[in-house]
Structures are given as structure tokens and as C-alpha cells.
Design a protein around this motif. Structure first.
Motif, PDB file in Angstrom:
ATOM      1  N   MET A  92     -77.056 -39.487   1.974  1.00 26.56           N
ATOM      2  CA  MET A  92     -75.683 -39.640   1.501  1.00 26.56           C
ATOM      3  C   MET A  92     -75.398 -41.108   1.249  1.00 26.56           C
ATOM      4  N   GLN A  93     -74.792 -41.382   0.114  1.00 29.67           N
ATOM      5  CA  GLN A  93     -74.394 -42.741  -0.256  1.00 29.67           C
ATOM      6  C   GLN A  93     -72.889 -42.735  -0.539  1.00 29.67           C
ATOM      7  N   CYS A  94     -72.176 -43.623   0.116  1.00 30.24           N
ATOM      8  CA  CYS A  94     -70.727 -43.723  -0.052  1.00 30.24           C
ATOM      9  C   CYS A  94     -70.368 -45.096  -0.604  1.00 30.24           C
ATOM     10  N   LYS A  95     -69.338 -45.136  -1.423  1.00 30.03           N
ATOM     11  CA  LYS A  95     -68.887 -46.382  -2.028  1.00 30.03           C
ATOM     12  C   LYS A  95     -67.364 -46.438  -1.961  1.00 30.03           C
ATOM     13  N   VAL A  96     -66.869 -47.521  -1.370  1.00 29.78           N
ATOM     14  CA  VAL A  96     -65.429 -47.729  -1.266  1.00 29.78           C
ATOM     15  C   VAL A  96     -64.880 -48.111  -2.631  1.00 29.78           C
ATOM     16  N   TYR A  97     -63.692 -47.641  -2.938  1.00 32.36           N
ATOM     17  CA  TYR A  97     -63.080 -47.958  -4.227  1.00 32.36           C
ATOM     18  C   TYR A  97     -62.861 -49.466  -4.346  1.00 32.36           C
ATOM     19  N   ASP A  98     -63.206 -50.015  -5.489  1.00 31.13           N
ATOM     20  CA  ASP A  98     -63.124 -51.462  -5.694  1.00 31.13           C
ATOM     21  C   ASP A  98     -61.680 -51.923  -5.893  1.00 31.13           C
ATOM     22  N   SER A  99     -60.934 -51.250  -6.743  1.00 34.25           N
ATOM     23  CA  SER A  99     -59.583 -51.684  -7.093  1.00 34.25           C
ATOM     24  C   SER A  99     -58.560 -50.657  -6.616  1.00 34.25           C
ATOM     25  N   ILE A 100     -57.468 -51.153  -6.074  1.00 38.24           N
ATOM     26  CA  ILE A 100     -56.392 -50.268  -5.632  1.00 38.24           C
ATOM     27  C   ILE A 100     -55.494 -49.892  -6.808  1.00 38.24           C
ATOM     28  N   LEU A 101     -55.186 -50.860  -7.652  1.00 35.07           N
ATOM     29  CA  LEU A 101     -54.275 -50.613  -8.767  1.00 35.07           C
ATOM     30  C   LEU A 101     -54.888 -49.710  -9.828  1.00 35.07           C
ATOM     31  N   ALA A 102     -56.220 -49.668  -9.891  1.00 37.49           N
ATOM     32  CA  ALA A 102     -56.874 -48.830 -10.889  1.00 37.49           C
ATOM     33  C   ALA A 102     -57.019 -47.377 -10.455  1.00 37.49           C
ATOM     34  N   LEU A 103     -56.616 -47.071  -9.241  1.00 40.06           N
ATOM     35  CA  LEU A 103     -56.736 -45.705  -8.739  1.00 40.06           C
ATOM     36  C   LEU A 103     -55.678 -44.810  -9.366  1.00 40.06           C
TER      37      LEU A 103
END
Length: 216
Positions: free
Chosen positions: A62-73
Motif C-alpha cells: 500500500m502506498q499513501c500520498k497526502v494531498y499537496d494543496s488544500i485550496l485545490a481540493l
């Protein structure tokens, strides 16, 4: 069951619901990939949550990646983040307020103020249940709409993940626990209120003595 036992039961349900909200906020399984293709063997599974997305391989990696930008969500993710964090903080406040006013504690002397504090704690638990229900239903509506939308590619269709079901269970616990706390506190306040006593006026009888039937 006494009011104190009902109050403890409501507090326990509220705590379980609060822990469930924290777990729902942290889990990445708000949306999972839908297996609707003709291929039987699926190489990977995609999980999407409020804070990260994960890819689970068929080998178990399993590979997880935290979202880079908050405003782009997307808006639903931003609202879900804000509301779940607010509910987590409000749940802690509700726990402290309810414990301070609970019948099993001596932080405040018994009386109307103690009952009002407990009612406030139960009301906060109910508010937590209502607030956390908003992002859960919002996500579910988006997932269902996209699933049945023929314009959305099959690779982008999602299904409701386990986090949504845990969140709905936590919502039910918060609402039920808050209602129990408020109900038992209201009944306790009615029981502890002082009854109005009436004393009839003392009138002398014909022989000069007071009539004893007027005494209360």
C-alpha cells in the motif's frame, strides 16, 4: 434504571460516537474504486479520504500520498475536513461539560445549575451528530450520482467506503447518547424541584381551640 445509570449510558454512547468521528476523519476509505469492468483480476484498489489517497496493490503493498494543496481540493473534501475537526473538538468539550455536571461527580453542588450543565453537554453531543452528518451525506450523494452518471468513465467511478458507514454509526451514537443525557437530566430536574406546600389558615373552633384538620 435510575437517572444516574441512564446518564452514564448516554455519556458512554457519546464517547463511543466521538471516537468513531475521530476514526472516520483519519481513515482514507471515504471513497473506494468501483469494480465494474469486465476484467476479473484487478491490479490495484484506490482509496480516497479527507487527508490522503492510497493505492493498494494486489500483492498487499500500500502506498499513501497526502494531498499537496488544500485550496485545490474539492469543496466536499474541504468541508469534510473542517466539520470533522470541529466535531472532534466539540466532542471533547461535550465530554468535559457532561462530566462536570454528571450526578456521579461532585464538581458542582446538586441543583438546577448542575442539571443545566448536563443538558448543555447532551445538546453539544447532538450538535456534533448533526454536524458530522453533513459531510457524510454530501460524500454519499456525490458517489451515488457519479456512479449512475453515464458520462463519468468507469475508471473514475467510486463506491462508498467503510469510513462513511463508521461515520453514520458514530452519528447515531452521538444523537442517541445526547438525547439520553438531556432526557435524564430533565427528569432529574423535575424530581429535585421543591413542591409547593399549602397551609390552610388557622381558624378557632366554637370551643376556642384550633381545628387540627387545617394542619398540613
Amino acid at each position: 434504571m435510575t437517572s444516574a445509570a441512564v446518564e452514564i449510558l448516554g455519556l458512554g454512547l457519546g464517547i463511543l460516537g466521538w471516537v468513531g468521528v475521530i476514526l472516520t476523519c483519519a481513515l482514507p476509505m471515504w471513497q473506494v474504486s468501483a469494480f465494474i469492468d469486465v476484467n476479473i483480476v484487478v491490479a490495484q484498489t484506490i482509496w480516497e479520504g479527507l487527508w490522503m489517497n492510497c493505492v493498494v496493490q494486489s500483492t498487499g503493498q500500500m502506498q499513501c500520498k497526502v494531498y499537496d494543496s488544500i485550496l485545490a481540493l474539492p469543496h466536499e473534501v474541504q468541508a469534510g475536513r473542517a466539520l470533522t475537526v470541529i466535531v472532534a473538538l466539540l466532542g471533547l468539550v461535550a465530554l468535559m461539560v457532561t462530566v462536570v455536571g454528571a450526578q456521579c461527580t461532585n464538581c458542582i453542588r446538586p441543583g438546577k445549575m448542575k442539571s443545566r450543565i448536563v443538558i448543555a453537554g447532551g445538546a453539544i453531543y447532538i450538535l456534533c451528530g448533526v454536524l458530522v452528518l453533513i459531510p457524510l451525506c454530501w460524500f454519499a450523494n456525490i458517489v451515488i450520482s457519479d456512479f449512475y452518471d453515464p458520462t463519468v468513465p468507469s475508471s473514475q467511478k467510486r463506491e462508498m467506503g467503510a469510513a462513511l458507514y463508521i461515520g453514520w454509526a458514530a452519528t447515531a451514537l452521538l444523537l442517541f447518547g445526547g438525547c439520553l443525557i438531556c432526557c435524564c437530566s430533565c427528569s432529574q430536574r423535575d424530581e429535585t424541584s421543591f413542591p409547593v406546600k399549602y397551609s390552610a389558615p388557622r381558624r378557632p373552633t366554637s370551643n376556642g381551640e384550633y381545628d387540627k384538620k387545617n394542619y398540613v
